[in-house]
Scaffold this motif. Structure first.
Motif, PDB file in Angstrom:
ATOM      1  N   ALA A  75      39.516  54.984  36.576  1.00 27.82           N
ATOM      2  CA  ALA A  75      40.576  54.021  36.888  1.00 27.82           C
ATOM      3  C   ALA A  75      41.696  54.093  35.861  1.00 27.82           C
ATOM      4  O   ALA A  75      42.880  53.939  36.195  1.00 27.82           O
ATOM      5  CB  ALA A  75      40.004  52.609  36.940  1.00 27.82           C
ATOM      6  N   ALA A  76      41.321  54.335  34.601  1.00 29.03           N
ATOM      7  CA  ALA A  76      42.324  54.390  33.537  1.00 29.03           C
ATOM      8  C   ALA A  76      43.095  55.701  33.531  1.00 29.03           C
ATOM      9  O   ALA A  76      44.154  55.786  32.898  1.00 29.03           O
ATOM     10  CB  ALA A  76      41.648  54.183  32.181  1.00 29.03           C
ATOM     11  N   ARG A 101      30.570  42.776  37.909  1.00 33.29           N
ATOM     12  CA  ARG A 101      30.840  44.107  37.369  1.00 33.29           C
ATOM     13  C   ARG A 101      31.882  44.859  38.191  1.00 33.29           C
ATOM     14  O   ARG A 101      32.830  45.444  37.654  1.00 33.29           O
ATOM     15  CB  ARG A 101      29.535  44.904  37.291  1.00 33.29           C
ATOM     16  N   TYR A 102      31.718  44.841  39.487  1.00 29.75           N
ATOM     17  CA  TYR A 102      32.650  45.595  40.326  1.00 29.75           C
ATOM     18  C   TYR A 102      33.909  44.794  40.636  1.00 29.75           C
ATOM     19  O   TYR A 102      34.956  45.374  40.919  1.00 29.75           O
ATOM     20  CB  TYR A 102      31.933  46.108  41.571  1.00 29.75           C
ATOM     21  N   GLY A 103      33.820  43.476  40.550  1.00 24.87           N
ATOM     22  CA  GLY A 103      35.041  42.685  40.596  1.00 24.87           C
ATOM     23  C   GLY A 103      35.927  42.971  39.402  1.00 24.87           C
ATOM     24  O   GLY A 103      37.161  43.036  39.512  1.00 24.87           O
ATOM     25  N   THR A 104      35.314  43.165  38.241  1.00 22.14           N
ATOM     26  CA  THR A 104      36.076  43.554  37.055  1.00 22.14           C
ATOM     27  C   THR A 104      36.709  44.924  37.256  1.00 22.14           C
ATOM     28  O   THR A 104      37.875  45.150  36.902  1.00 22.14           O
ATOM     29  CB  THR A 104      35.168  43.559  35.813  1.00 22.14           C
ATOM     30  N   LEU A 105      35.953  45.864  37.838  1.00 21.28           N
ATOM     31  CA  LEU A 105      36.525  47.181  38.143  1.00 21.28           C
ATOM     32  C   LEU A 105      37.713  47.048  39.085  1.00 21.28           C
ATOM     33  O   LEU A 105      38.735  47.720  38.911  1.00 21.28           O
ATOM     34  CB  LEU A 105      35.455  48.087  38.748  1.00 21.28           C
ATOM     35  N   HIS A 173      37.002  38.182  38.815  1.00 21.93           N
ATOM     36  CA  HIS A 173      36.474  38.591  40.111  1.00 21.93           C
ATOM     37  C   HIS A 173      37.464  39.553  40.744  1.00 21.93           C
ATOM     38  O   HIS A 173      38.526  39.844  40.170  1.00 21.93           O
ATOM     39  CB  HIS A 173      36.226  37.378  41.014  1.00 21.93           C
ATOM     40  N   ALA A 174      37.120  40.087  41.903  1.00 24.20           N
ATOM     41  CA  ALA A 174      37.974  41.075  42.563  1.00 24.20           C
ATOM     42  C   ALA A 174      39.342  40.478  42.883  1.00 24.20           C
ATOM     43  O   ALA A 174      39.452  39.303  43.261  1.00 24.20           O
ATOM     44  CB  ALA A 174      37.315  41.581  43.837  1.00 24.20           C
ATOM     45  N   VAL A 175      40.382  41.304  42.756  1.00 24.32           N
ATOM     46  CA  VAL A 175      41.725  40.838  43.079  1.00 24.32           C
ATOM     47  C   VAL A 175      42.061  41.064  44.548  1.00 24.32           C
ATOM     48  O   VAL A 175      42.967  40.411  45.079  1.00 24.32           O
ATOM     49  CB  VAL A 175      42.786  41.519  42.184  1.00 24.32           C
ATOM     50  N   GLN A 176      41.353  41.971  45.214  1.00 26.07           N
ATOM     51  CA  GLN A 176      41.571  42.136  46.651  1.00 26.07           C
ATOM     52  C   GLN A 176      41.016  40.917  47.385  1.00 26.07           C
ATOM     53  O   GLN A 176      39.866  40.507  47.136  1.00 26.07           O
ATOM     54  CB  GLN A 176      40.861  43.384  47.173  1.00 26.07           C
TER      55      GLN A 176
END
Length: 282
Positions: A75-76, A101-105, A173-176
Protein backbone atom coordinates in the motif's frame (compact mmCIF):
# COMPACT_ATOMS: atom_id res chain seq x y z
CA UNK A 1 -13.41 -6.71 -17.06
CA UNK A 2 -10.99 -6.05 -14.22
CA UNK A 3 -7.49 -7.48 -14.59
CA UNK A 4 -5.65 -8.34 -11.38
CA UNK A 5 -2.48 -10.18 -10.51
CA UNK A 6 -1.78 -13.19 -8.39
CA UNK A 7 1.22 -11.47 -6.85
CA UNK A 8 4.37 -13.50 -7.51
CA UNK A 9 6.85 -14.46 -4.78
CA UNK A 10 4.41 -13.96 -1.88
CA UNK A 11 2.64 -17.25 -2.67
CA UNK A 12 4.62 -20.03 -4.31
CA UNK A 13 2.57 -23.05 -5.30
CA UNK A 14 4.39 -25.72 -7.31
CA UNK A 15 1.92 -25.55 -10.19
CA UNK A 16 2.19 -21.79 -10.66
CA UNK A 17 5.48 -20.42 -9.30
CA UNK A 18 8.49 -19.77 -11.52
CA UNK A 19 12.01 -20.76 -10.37
CA UNK A 20 13.19 -17.15 -9.97
CA UNK A 21 10.63 -16.51 -7.23
CA UNK A 22 12.52 -18.66 -4.75
CA UNK A 23 15.41 -16.19 -4.70
CA UNK A 24 13.38 -12.99 -4.90
CA UNK A 25 13.05 -10.43 -2.10
CA UNK A 26 10.66 -7.73 -0.97
CA UNK A 27 12.14 -5.11 -3.31
CA UNK A 28 11.35 -7.38 -6.26
CA UNK A 29 7.75 -7.62 -5.07
CA UNK A 30 7.57 -3.86 -4.52
CA UNK A 31 8.93 -3.13 -8.00
CA UNK A 32 6.37 -5.44 -9.59
CA UNK A 33 3.57 -3.80 -7.60
CA UNK A 34 4.75 -0.34 -8.62
CA UNK A 35 4.84 -1.31 -12.30
CA UNK A 36 1.39 -2.93 -12.10
CA UNK A 37 0.08 0.21 -10.41
CA UNK A 38 1.54 2.50 -13.06
CA UNK A 39 0.23 0.33 -15.90
CA UNK A 40 -3.34 0.44 -14.62
CA UNK A 41 -3.86 -3.11 -13.36
CA UNK A 42 -6.81 -3.32 -11.03
CA UNK A 43 -5.69 -5.35 -8.02
CA UNK A 44 -2.98 -7.42 -6.38
CA UNK A 45 -3.64 -10.50 -4.27
CA UNK A 46 -2.10 -12.25 -1.30
CA UNK A 47 -3.25 -15.51 0.31
CA UNK A 48 -3.27 -16.81 3.87
CA UNK A 49 -1.87 -19.93 5.45
CA UNK A 50 -0.42 -19.81 8.94
CA UNK A 51 1.43 -23.12 8.63
CA UNK A 52 1.29 -25.85 6.00
CA UNK A 53 1.86 -29.49 7.00
CA UNK A 54 5.01 -30.98 5.50
CA UNK A 55 3.05 -33.68 3.69
CA UNK A 56 0.84 -31.02 2.02
CA UNK A 57 3.64 -28.70 0.91
CA UNK A 58 4.36 -30.65 -2.27
CA UNK A 59 0.86 -29.84 -3.54
CA UNK A 60 0.05 -26.51 -1.89
CA UNK A 61 3.54 -25.08 -1.53
CA UNK A 62 5.04 -23.82 1.69
CA UNK A 63 5.56 -20.11 0.95
CA UNK A 64 2.66 -17.90 2.05
CA UNK A 65 3.59 -14.40 3.12
CA UNK A 66 1.27 -12.89 5.69
CA UNK A 67 -1.33 -10.90 3.74
CA UNK A 68 -1.73 -8.04 6.21
CA UNK A 69 2.00 -7.27 6.44
CA UNK A 70 2.50 -7.79 2.71
CA UNK A 71 -0.43 -5.70 1.51
CA UNK A 72 0.32 -3.00 4.08
CA UNK A 73 3.85 -2.70 2.68
CA UNK A 74 2.58 -2.64 -0.89
CA UNK A 75 0.00 0.00 0.00
CA UNK A 76 2.87 2.35 0.79
CA UNK A 77 4.58 1.63 -2.53
CA UNK A 78 1.50 2.12 -4.73
CA UNK A 79 -1.21 4.72 -5.12
CA UNK A 80 -4.28 3.34 -6.91
CA UNK A 81 -4.18 -0.44 -7.37
CA UNK A 82 -6.52 -2.33 -5.06
CA UNK A 83 -5.27 -4.81 -2.46
CA UNK A 84 -7.15 -8.11 -2.28
CA UNK A 85 -6.86 -10.96 0.18
CA UNK A 86 -7.29 -14.18 -1.74
CA UNK A 87 -8.28 -15.47 0.70
CA UNK A 88 -8.44 -14.97 4.47
CA UNK A 89 -9.64 -18.10 6.25
CA UNK A 90 -12.58 -16.92 8.32
CA UNK A 91 -12.32 -19.65 10.94
CA UNK A 92 -8.89 -18.43 12.03
CA UNK A 93 -10.10 -14.96 13.11
CA UNK A 94 -12.76 -13.17 15.12
CA UNK A 95 -14.72 -10.81 12.85
CA UNK A 96 -13.68 -7.78 14.89
CA UNK A 97 -10.05 -8.82 14.57
CA UNK A 98 -10.49 -8.70 10.79
CA UNK A 99 -12.44 -5.44 11.01
CA UNK A 100 -9.66 -3.76 13.00
CA UNK A 101 -6.65 -5.09 11.09
CA UNK A 102 -8.02 -4.87 7.59
CA UNK A 103 -10.02 -1.75 8.34
CA UNK A 104 -6.69 -0.16 9.22
CA UNK A 105 -5.28 -1.41 5.90
CA UNK A 106 -8.23 0.15 4.11
CA UNK A 107 -7.52 3.45 5.84
CA UNK A 108 -3.77 3.57 5.25
CA UNK A 109 -4.29 2.58 1.60
CA UNK A 110 -6.93 5.23 0.98
CA UNK A 111 -9.84 2.80 0.62
CA UNK A 112 -8.26 0.15 -1.61
CA UNK A 113 -9.12 -3.04 0.30
CA UNK A 114 -10.95 -5.97 -1.28
CA UNK A 115 -11.63 -8.56 1.40
CA UNK A 116 -11.48 -12.04 -0.08
CA UNK A 117 -12.60 -14.67 2.41
CA UNK A 118 -12.98 -18.42 2.49
CA UNK A 119 -14.15 -21.30 4.62
CA UNK A 120 -10.80 -23.12 4.57
CA UNK A 121 -9.79 -26.57 3.40
CA UNK A 122 -6.77 -27.66 5.45
CA UNK A 123 -7.97 -29.62 8.44
CA UNK A 124 -4.54 -29.97 10.03
CA UNK A 125 -4.15 -26.20 10.09
CA UNK A 126 -7.54 -25.79 11.75
CA UNK A 127 -6.59 -28.33 14.39
CA UNK A 128 -3.23 -26.66 15.03
CA UNK A 129 -5.01 -23.34 15.61
CA UNK A 130 -7.78 -24.96 17.72
CA UNK A 131 -10.32 -23.67 15.20
CA UNK A 132 -13.58 -25.62 14.77
CA UNK A 133 -13.56 -27.72 11.62
CA UNK A 134 -16.81 -29.65 11.23
CA UNK A 135 -19.17 -26.64 11.25
CA UNK A 136 -16.78 -24.19 9.61
CA UNK A 137 -19.28 -23.46 6.81
CA UNK A 138 -22.08 -22.14 9.01
CA UNK A 139 -19.52 -20.35 11.15
CA UNK A 140 -18.18 -18.66 8.02
CA UNK A 141 -21.68 -17.53 7.06
CA UNK A 142 -22.09 -15.95 10.48
CA UNK A 143 -18.66 -14.32 10.24
CA UNK A 144 -19.46 -12.74 6.86
CA UNK A 145 -22.69 -11.31 8.26
CA UNK A 146 -20.75 -9.96 11.22
CA UNK A 147 -18.12 -8.42 8.94
CA UNK A 148 -20.74 -6.76 6.76
CA UNK A 149 -22.21 -5.06 9.81
CA UNK A 150 -18.85 -4.15 11.34
CA UNK A 151 -16.19 -3.22 8.77
CA UNK A 152 -17.10 0.42 8.20
CA UNK A 153 -18.46 1.61 11.56
CA UNK A 154 -16.76 2.69 14.77
CA UNK A 155 -19.30 1.10 17.12
CA UNK A 156 -20.20 -2.29 15.59
CA UNK A 157 -23.00 -4.40 16.96
CA UNK A 158 -23.89 -7.92 15.89
CA UNK A 159 -25.96 -10.77 17.30
CA UNK A 160 -25.56 -13.99 15.36
CA UNK A 161 -25.35 -17.70 15.96
CA UNK A 162 -21.63 -17.77 16.77
CA UNK A 163 -20.61 -14.12 17.13
CA UNK A 164 -22.27 -11.61 19.43
CA UNK A 165 -21.02 -8.21 20.49
CA UNK A 166 -22.17 -4.71 21.26
CA UNK A 167 -20.95 -1.61 23.09
CA UNK A 168 -17.51 -2.05 21.54
CA UNK A 169 -15.40 0.52 19.68
CA UNK A 170 -13.22 -0.32 16.70
CA UNK A 171 -10.97 2.55 15.60
CA UNK A 172 -9.70 2.93 13.01
CA UNK A 173 -12.17 1.17 10.77
CA UNK A 174 -12.52 0.89 6.99
CA UNK A 175 -13.03 4.15 5.13
CA UNK A 176 -15.02 2.54 2.32
CA UNK A 177 -18.74 2.65 3.17
CA UNK A 178 -18.98 -0.90 1.80
CA UNK A 179 -15.79 -2.91 1.55
CA UNK A 180 -16.11 -5.41 -1.31
CA UNK A 181 -16.21 -8.98 0.02
CA UNK A 182 -15.36 -11.78 -2.38
CA UNK A 183 -15.95 -15.39 -1.35
CA UNK A 184 -13.58 -18.11 -2.50
CA UNK A 185 -14.56 -21.72 -3.03
CA UNK A 186 -15.27 -24.46 -5.51
CA UNK A 187 -18.69 -25.73 -4.44
CA UNK A 188 -22.26 -24.73 -5.22
CA UNK A 189 -22.57 -23.81 -1.56
CA UNK A 190 -19.69 -21.34 -1.85
CA UNK A 191 -21.47 -19.68 -4.76
CA UNK A 192 -24.72 -19.47 -2.82
CA UNK A 193 -22.79 -18.03 0.13
CA UNK A 194 -21.23 -15.40 -2.13
CA UNK A 195 -24.51 -14.45 -3.81
CA UNK A 196 -26.42 -14.28 -0.54
CA UNK A 197 -23.86 -12.58 1.68
CA UNK A 198 -21.11 -10.96 -0.35
CA UNK A 199 -20.15 -9.02 -3.46
CA UNK A 200 -18.32 -11.59 -5.55
CA UNK A 201 -17.27 -15.21 -6.02
CA UNK A 202 -13.72 -16.47 -6.59
CA UNK A 203 -13.87 -20.11 -7.66
CA UNK A 204 -10.75 -22.24 -7.94
CA UNK A 205 -9.97 -25.66 -9.35
CA UNK A 206 -13.00 -25.68 -11.67
CA UNK A 207 -13.19 -25.84 -15.45
CA UNK A 208 -14.82 -22.95 -17.32
CA UNK A 209 -17.61 -25.31 -18.34
CA UNK A 210 -18.33 -26.22 -14.73
CA UNK A 211 -18.25 -22.56 -13.67
CA UNK A 212 -20.74 -21.69 -16.42
CA UNK A 213 -23.01 -24.53 -15.31
CA UNK A 214 -22.93 -23.37 -11.69
CA UNK A 215 -23.56 -19.74 -12.58
CA UNK A 216 -26.54 -20.71 -14.73
CA UNK A 217 -28.17 -22.33 -11.71
CA UNK A 218 -28.40 -19.16 -9.61
CA UNK A 219 -29.66 -15.61 -10.03
CA UNK A 220 -26.58 -13.40 -10.11
CA UNK A 221 -27.21 -9.94 -8.62
CA UNK A 222 -26.35 -6.76 -10.47
CA UNK A 223 -22.82 -5.49 -9.74
CA UNK A 224 -21.77 -8.93 -8.51
CA UNK A 225 -18.20 -9.92 -9.39
CA UNK A 226 -17.21 -13.26 -10.89
CA UNK A 227 -13.46 -13.43 -10.24
CA UNK A 228 -11.72 -16.14 -12.24
CA UNK A 229 -8.06 -17.14 -12.25
CA UNK A 230 -5.84 -17.87 -15.23
CA UNK A 231 -2.21 -18.70 -15.74
CA UNK A 232 0.58 -18.91 -16.06
CA UNK A 233 0.12 -16.64 -19.06
CA UNK A 234 2.88 -15.76 -21.52
CA UNK A 235 1.85 -12.54 -23.29
CA UNK A 236 4.42 -13.22 -26.00
CA UNK A 237 2.06 -15.98 -27.18
CA UNK A 238 -0.41 -13.29 -28.11
CA UNK A 239 -3.26 -15.29 -29.62
CA UNK A 240 -3.23 -17.98 -26.95
CA UNK A 241 -3.22 -15.40 -24.20
CA UNK A 242 -6.11 -13.46 -25.71
CA UNK A 243 -8.10 -16.63 -26.29
CA UNK A 244 -7.72 -17.69 -22.66
CA UNK A 245 -8.83 -14.29 -21.36
CA UNK A 246 -11.76 -14.11 -23.78
CA UNK A 247 -12.87 -17.60 -22.77
CA UNK A 248 -13.15 -16.48 -19.15
CA UNK A 249 -14.99 -13.33 -20.16
CA UNK A 250 -17.44 -15.46 -22.12
CA UNK A 251 -18.07 -17.63 -19.06
CA UNK A 252 -19.06 -14.51 -17.15
CA UNK A 253 -15.88 -13.21 -15.56
CA UNK A 254 -16.04 -9.60 -14.42
CA UNK A 255 -12.49 -9.86 -13.07
CA UNK A 256 -9.56 -12.11 -13.95
CA UNK A 257 -6.65 -12.82 -11.62
CA UNK A 258 -3.60 -13.49 -13.79
CA UNK A 259 -0.41 -15.40 -13.12
CA UNK A 260 2.46 -14.71 -15.51
CA UNK A 261 5.33 -16.85 -16.67
CA UNK A 262 8.68 -15.08 -16.29
CA UNK A 263 12.37 -15.77 -15.75
CA UNK A 264 13.16 -12.89 -13.38
CA UNK A 265 11.53 -9.94 -11.66
CA UNK A 266 12.68 -7.68 -14.49
CA UNK A 267 11.21 -10.07 -17.05
CA UNK A 268 7.97 -10.19 -15.04
CA UNK A 269 7.70 -6.40 -15.34
CA UNK A 270 8.23 -6.65 -19.09
CA UNK A 271 5.52 -9.31 -19.22
CA UNK A 272 3.19 -6.97 -17.34
CA UNK A 273 3.63 -4.30 -19.99
CA UNK A 274 2.95 -6.85 -22.73
CA UNK A 275 -0.15 -8.12 -20.95
CA UNK A 276 -1.43 -4.58 -20.54
CA UNK A 277 -1.17 -4.07 -24.31
CA UNK A 278 -3.07 -7.31 -24.93
CA UNK A 279 -5.81 -6.48 -22.44
CA UNK A 280 -6.51 -3.27 -24.31
CA UNK A 281 -7.51 -5.44 -27.27
CA UNK A 282 -10.17 -7.42 -25.40
Amino acid sequence: MLIGLSTPVVVQTPAMASPWEGGADIEDVARIAEVADSLGFDYLTCSEHVAVPVDEAGLRGAVYWDPLATLGFLAARTSRIRLATSVLVLGYHHPLEIAKRYGTLDRVSGGRLVLGVGVGSLRAEFEMLSAPWEDRGVRADDAIRALRSSLSVSAPSYHGEFHRYQAMMVEPHAVQPRVPIWVGGRTARSLRRAVGLADGWMPFGLTPARIAEMLAAVDIPDDFDIVLAVGPLDPRARDECLNRLRALRDVGATAVTCSLSASSAEHYCDQLASLRDLVDEL
